[in-house]
Design a protein around this motif. Structure first.
Motif, PDB file in Angstrom:
ATOM      1  N   ASP B 210       0.692  -1.296  -0.059  1.00 23.77           N
ATOM      2  CA  ASP B 210       0.389  -0.095   0.369  1.00 23.77           C
ATOM      3  C   ASP B 210       0.872   1.425   0.212  1.00 23.77           C
ATOM      4  OD1 ASP B 210      -2.492  -1.209  -0.048  1.00 23.77           O
ATOM      5  OD2 ASP B 210      -2.895  -1.085   2.010  1.00 23.77           O
ATOM      6  N   TYR B 211       2.084   1.190   0.726  1.00 27.44           N
ATOM      7  CA  TYR B 211       2.178   2.671   0.574  1.00 27.44           C
ATOM      8  C   TYR B 211       3.958   2.786  -0.520  1.00 27.44           C
ATOM      9  CZ  TYR B 211       6.360  -1.307   2.212  1.00 27.44           C
ATOM     10  OH  TYR B 211       7.001  -2.650   2.106  1.00 27.44           O
ATOM     11  N   ARG B 213       1.865   2.228  -3.469  1.00 22.37           N
ATOM     12  CA  ARG B 213       0.632   2.720  -4.432  1.00 22.37           C
ATOM     13  C   ARG B 213       1.171   4.040  -3.876  1.00 22.37           C
ATOM     14  NH1 ARG B 213      -5.221   0.676  -2.493  1.00 22.37           N
ATOM     15  NH2 ARG B 213      -4.778   1.944  -0.934  1.00 22.37           N
ATOM     16  N   THR B 214       1.209   5.306  -2.338  1.00 26.90           N
ATOM     17  CA  THR B 214       0.634   6.382  -1.722  1.00 26.90           C
ATOM     18  C   THR B 214       1.877   7.166  -2.219  1.00 26.90           C
ATOM     19  OG1 THR B 214      -0.228   4.878   0.313  1.00 26.90           O
ATOM     20  CG2 THR B 214       0.981   7.765   0.137  1.00 26.90           C
ATOM     21  N   ILE B 216       2.803   6.486  -5.135  1.00 26.53           N
ATOM     22  CA  ILE B 216       2.737   6.782  -6.946  1.00 26.53           C
ATOM     23  C   ILE B 216       1.990   8.144  -6.894  1.00 26.53           C
ATOM     24  CG2 ILE B 216       2.014   5.909  -8.628  1.00 26.53           C
ATOM     25  CD1 ILE B 216       3.176   3.003  -8.133  1.00 26.53           C
ATOM     26  N   ALA B 217       0.441   8.346  -6.068  1.00 29.77           N
ATOM     27  CA  ALA B 217      -0.198   9.413  -5.236  1.00 29.77           C
ATOM     28  C   ALA B 217      -0.117  10.714  -5.255  1.00 29.77           C
ATOM     29  CB  ALA B 217      -1.047   8.326  -4.329  1.00 29.77           C
ATOM     30  N   LYS B 218       1.656  10.168  -3.984  1.00 31.37           N
ATOM     31  CA  LYS B 218       1.637  11.270  -3.810  1.00 31.37           C
ATOM     32  C   LYS B 218       2.968  12.328  -4.678  1.00 31.37           C
ATOM     33  CE  LYS B 218       4.231  11.808  -0.209  1.00 31.37           C
ATOM     34  NZ  LYS B 218       5.505  10.706   0.822  1.00 31.37           N
ATOM     35  N   GLY B 219       2.863  11.313  -6.933  1.00 24.67           N
ATOM     36  CA  GLY B 219       4.151  12.322  -7.809  1.00 24.67           C
ATOM     37  C   GLY B 219       5.065  11.541  -7.311  1.00 24.67           C
ATOM     38  N   MET B 220       5.510  10.894  -6.821  1.00 20.93           N
ATOM     39  CA  MET B 220       7.129  10.182  -6.553  1.00 20.93           C
ATOM     40  C   MET B 220       7.575   9.770  -8.037  1.00 20.93           C
ATOM     41  SD  MET B 220       7.573  12.127  -4.591  1.00 20.93           S
ATOM     42  CE  MET B 220       6.736  12.696  -3.601  1.00 20.93           C
ATOM     43  N   SER B 221       8.192   9.953  -8.673  1.00 21.79           N
ATOM     44  CA  SER B 221       8.441   9.392  -9.754  1.00 21.79           C
ATOM     45  C   SER B 221       8.670   7.803  -9.784  1.00 21.79           C
ATOM     46  CB  SER B 221      10.354   9.976 -10.293  1.00 21.79           C
ATOM     47  OG  SER B 221      11.335   9.756  -9.756  1.00 21.79           O
ATOM     48  N   ARG B 224      12.083   6.933  -8.062  1.00 23.67           N
ATOM     49  CA  ARG B 224      12.245   7.465  -6.975  1.00 23.67           C
ATOM     50  C   ARG B 224      11.084   6.576  -5.663  1.00 23.67           C
ATOM     51  NH1 ARG B 224      13.615  11.359  -3.122  1.00 23.67           N
ATOM     52  NH2 ARG B 224      12.503  10.989  -1.389  1.00 23.67           N
ATOM     53  N   ARG B 228      13.014   4.416  -3.764  1.00 22.03           N
ATOM     54  CA  ARG B 228      13.205   4.989  -2.155  1.00 22.03           C
ATOM     55  C   ARG B 228      12.325   3.841  -1.042  1.00 22.03           C
ATOM     56  NH1 ARG B 228      16.335   9.713  -0.229  1.00 22.03           N
ATOM     57  NH2 ARG B 228      16.267   9.240   1.561  1.00 22.03           N
ATOM     58  N   HIS B 229      11.549   3.960  -1.830  1.00 19.96           N
ATOM     59  CA  HIS B 229      10.046   3.330  -0.554  1.00 19.96           C
ATOM     60  C   HIS B 229       9.904   2.730  -0.113  1.00 19.96           C
ATOM     61  CE1 HIS B 229       7.649   7.224  -0.458  1.00 19.96           C
ATOM     62  NE2 HIS B 229       8.198   7.950  -1.169  1.00 19.96           N
ATOM     63  N   ASN B 233      12.118  -1.168   2.166  1.00 16.76           N
ATOM     64  CA  ASN B 233      11.941  -2.048   2.536  1.00 16.76           C
ATOM     65  C   ASN B 233      12.240  -3.369   1.742  1.00 16.76           C
ATOM     66  OD1 ASN B 233       8.968  -0.974   4.118  1.00 16.76           O
ATOM     67  ND2 ASN B 233       9.391  -0.139   2.722  1.00 16.76           N
TER      68      ASN B 233
END
Ligand SMILES: Nc1ncnc2c1ncn2[C@@H]1O[C@H](COP(=O)(O)OP(=O)(O)OP(=O)(O)O)[C@@H](O)[C@H]1O
Ligand code: SF4
Ligand SMILES: [Mg+2]
Lengths: 345, 313
Positions: B210-211, B213-214, B216-221, B224, B228-229, B233
């Motif tokens: 889920d994070y 997806r979050t 992506i929804a934040k507009g991260m490339s 990134r 990063r995200h 993990n």
């Protein structure tokens, strides 16, 4: 400094006749092993600045998939969008190149998810995650971004924000986590905020506080809010209009007042009659008898006909169009007049 | 954190005692007399034999022998071989060689395994992915003995004959770090395959989280979001695997060192068992157990660094 992405981005400012956001005849399907799952089958709704649209419907009706299509966060494949438009300030988001969509996501259209614990990244501090919006989209320094994060945490009323900015998501309570999610989503003053069941995972008292916070933030910033929810009780207080979804279609949309007084579709009527009493608030609504349709094998004609008390013979064969009841109301039922008459005002 | 480390080290003591006792008993039970083995075919003076037996406490009961040995170990004294050499001295030099070999293997495993795994995950379902998965299967199913000799022949010998350049020297460890490359790869072989698969699964799972997806929804490339995200993990389980694998690699060195004639503890262990050199066998195994325990401790500490949900008190 102009790049190709910004050239095609929808302008800010005046809207003319175009709504802020217009979903138009959207279709979404998933290619699965079991076959083609038609999750969204011609959804249309519009949203104006400062307006709150509540999207209702039982589990699996396509509420989240529609929202994900707007955000552009569907996994394609397996998802595909064979038809439809999503116009944001008049620009069809579905036709935008990926880098342009990345500029809109999070900055101009933001989203809040149901389960903040899994939606926040477990290995980064909340300050880092909120601050990321400013660092990446606004080019701020780490320190300035963190200051902004603290401001936002204050704004969504997280106690001792300054001390907690370096904490990790798991160190917060459910309600506080959802506040962090909200802080992150409103960080860059989006024009549209989509909240997908933002309170379902929380207990009742916290639910009310979160809804209040959302309503307040919306008033301050005049953003358009799409509120996806199961909780009809909440909707009456905050929504301006309601779109009821069934089997991937809008079966009724109307101003909140009208639909509560005179529902024009048997499904919305069933939903309203099953509103839980105050003492049972928060429970899921399954008072309509029968099961939701199988999206792999949709009923012919009106998808609701196996469960509909108003059903006539032609319901089994003819798909009802979205009839216009008034300039602001529609119902996808051949017999909306009978349904309307059957409710006493 | 400090208290946690101390507690873990204290917990390691019974593990160490148990494993040495076990090994001691095993070696004790081996048939044959080490003193007799010293002289080979020659006849021995019974008096000398008696003095030697006494000197090495061979006439004492089993537990007395063990006690004598283990109390020495805690003082840093691993005893002497039956030929009179200090075991600790003998091990020190050989241990360095094996550590070099195992570290070379570990670094290769980390780079190749994680690299291939990430690549496969990002291309999942496509040709690259299938090719990588197929080659890991091959690596897993072919025995080390085969890969070892084949690579030695192809890359070590034939390549040198054809090109005239000694890319991968295979004459023991006399050509510096380059002589570790080929044996290191052979040693890491199956581990690379398993790590590749683990990495692929881990990243594929994480990309579904889920994070992500979050993000992506934040507009991260995309870059990134993955780099990063998701990656932070996805790496967590890999660190555990790598740490635990250091022990496996040190153990696996027995075969690899024999193939490539590398004078490490693997080869020494093999010879000592053969010659009934009790103190050497027990000493080497004790060291291996220690490495294993320490590697696991480091892994657990790293785990807490990588995953903030884990805290040690
Ligand atoms: N990745 C996917 N692959 C296949 N089918 C999917 C996928 N995502 C969603 N669906 C299907 O699409 C349909 C609509 O799902 P959606 O999540 O929009 O429902 P919802 O209205 O949000 O329900 P809920 O109230 O449970 O959140 C469901 O039947 C679901 O099975
Ligand atoms: S069209 Fe027919 S079956 Fe469908 S809701 Fe209306 S009355 Fe019921
Ligand atoms: Mg949903």
């Amino acid at each position: 400094m102009k790049n190709t992405a910004t050239d095609v981005l929808p302008a800010e400012g005046g809207l003319g006749n175009e709504p802020l956001l217009a979903v138009d005849d959207l279709h979404v399907e998933f290619v699965t092993r079991g076959g083609l799952v038609k999750a969204v089958n011609g959804v249309s709704y519009t949203l104006q600045p400062g307006e709150t649209l509540a999207v209702l419907g039982e589990s699996g009706s396509g509420k989240s998939v529609t929202a994900q299509a707007i955000m552009g966060i569907l996994d394609m494949p397996p998802a595909r969008i064979p038809k439809g438009e999503i116009r944001f300030r008049g620009t069809d988001l579905l036709k935008l190149p990926e880098d342009a969509k990345t500029q809109i996501r999070g900055q101009r259209i933001a989203m809040i998810f149901q389960d903040a614990l899994s939606a926040l990244n477990p290995v980064f501090t909340v300050g880092w995650q909120i601050g990321e919006m400013f660092r990446v989209h606004r080019g701020m320094s780490k320190r300035d971004a963190e200051k902004k994060a603290v401001e936002l945490m204050d704004r969504v009323r997280i106690p001792a924000a300054k001390a907690r900015v370096h904490d990790y998501p798991h160190q917060f309570s459910g309600g506080m986590r959802q506040r962090i999610m909200i802080a992150m989503s409103i960080a860059l003053d989006p024009e549209v905020l989509i909240a997908d069941e933002p309170t379902t995972a929380l207990d009742v008292t916290v639910q009310a506080q979160i809804m209040e916070l959302l309503a307040e933030l919306q008033r301050e910033s005049n953003m358009g809010l799409i509120l996806i929810t199961h909780d009809l009780g909440v909707v009456a207080d905050v929504a301006d209009k309601i779109a009821v979804m069934y089997a991937g279609r809008i079966v009724e949309n109307a101003p909140v007042f009208d639909i509560y007084r005179h529902p024009a579709h048997p499904y919305s009527k069933g939903l309203l009659e099953s509103i839980p009493r105050v003492d049972l608030k928060g429970q899921e609504l399954y008072a309509i008898k029968g099961l939701p349709p199988n999206l792999l094998n949709m009923p012919t004609g009106c998808a609701f006909h196996p469960r509909c008390p108003y059903r006539q013979d032609n319901c089994v064969t003819d798909v009802p169009e979205l009839y216009e009841i008034s300039p602001v109301r529609n119902s996808a039922c051949h017999y909306w007049r009978e349904v309307l008459d059957g409710t006493d005002g | 954190m400090g208290r946690y480390i101390i507690r873990r080290l204290i917990q390691a003591i019974p593990v160490l005692l148990g494993s040495t006792l076990l090994i001691f008993a095993t070696v004790f039970a081996l048939p044959g007399d080490p003193i007799a083995a010293l002289a080979g075919e020659k006849r021995q003076d019974p008096k000398v034999v008696e003095v030697l037996r006494d000197q090495y406490h061979l006439n004492d009961p089993f537990f007395a022998q063990y006690w004598h040995y283990i109390s020495g170990v805690f003082r840093g004294d691993f005893g002497r071989t039956y030929a009179g050499v200090e075991v600790s001295e003998l091990m020190a030099a050989k241990f360095q060689v094996t550590i070099n070999l195992a570290m070379t293997a570990l670094v290769m495993e980390a780079i190749i395994g994680v690299g291939l795994g990430l690549w496969a995950a990002l291309r999942r379902g496509r040709a690259t992915d299938s090719a990588i998965l197929a080659s890991t299967l091959i690596l897993i199913s072919v025995p080390v003995l085969v890969t070892g000799f084949v690579l030695q022949l192809l890359l070590g010998v034939q390549l040198k004959l054809v090109t005239g350049i000694d890319f991968f020297p295979v004459a023991g460890v006399f050509d510096g770090w380059r002589s570790y490359l080929l044996p290191g790869f052979v040693l890491a072989g199956t581990s690379i395959a398993y790590l590749t698969r683990l990495t692929r699964t881990s990243l594929v799972e994480t990309l579904r989280a889920d994070y992500v997806r979050t993000a992506i929804a934040k507009g991260m490339s995309r870059r990134r979001v993955i780099g990063r995200h998701a990656l932070r993990n996805a790496l967590i389980p890999l660190v555990t695997y790598l740490g635990a694998d250091l022990g496996t690699l040190m153990g696996g060195a027995v075969i690899t060192e024999t193939i490539f004639n590398i004078q490490g503890i693997g080869q020494e262990l093999f010879r000592s068992v053969y010659e009934r050199q009790q103190p050497v066998v027990v000493g080497i195994v004790t060291l291996l157990v220690l490495v294993y325990i320490l590697a696991n401790l480091v892994v657990d500490l790293l785990y807490a660094v990588l995953d903030p949900r884990i805290r040690y008190e």
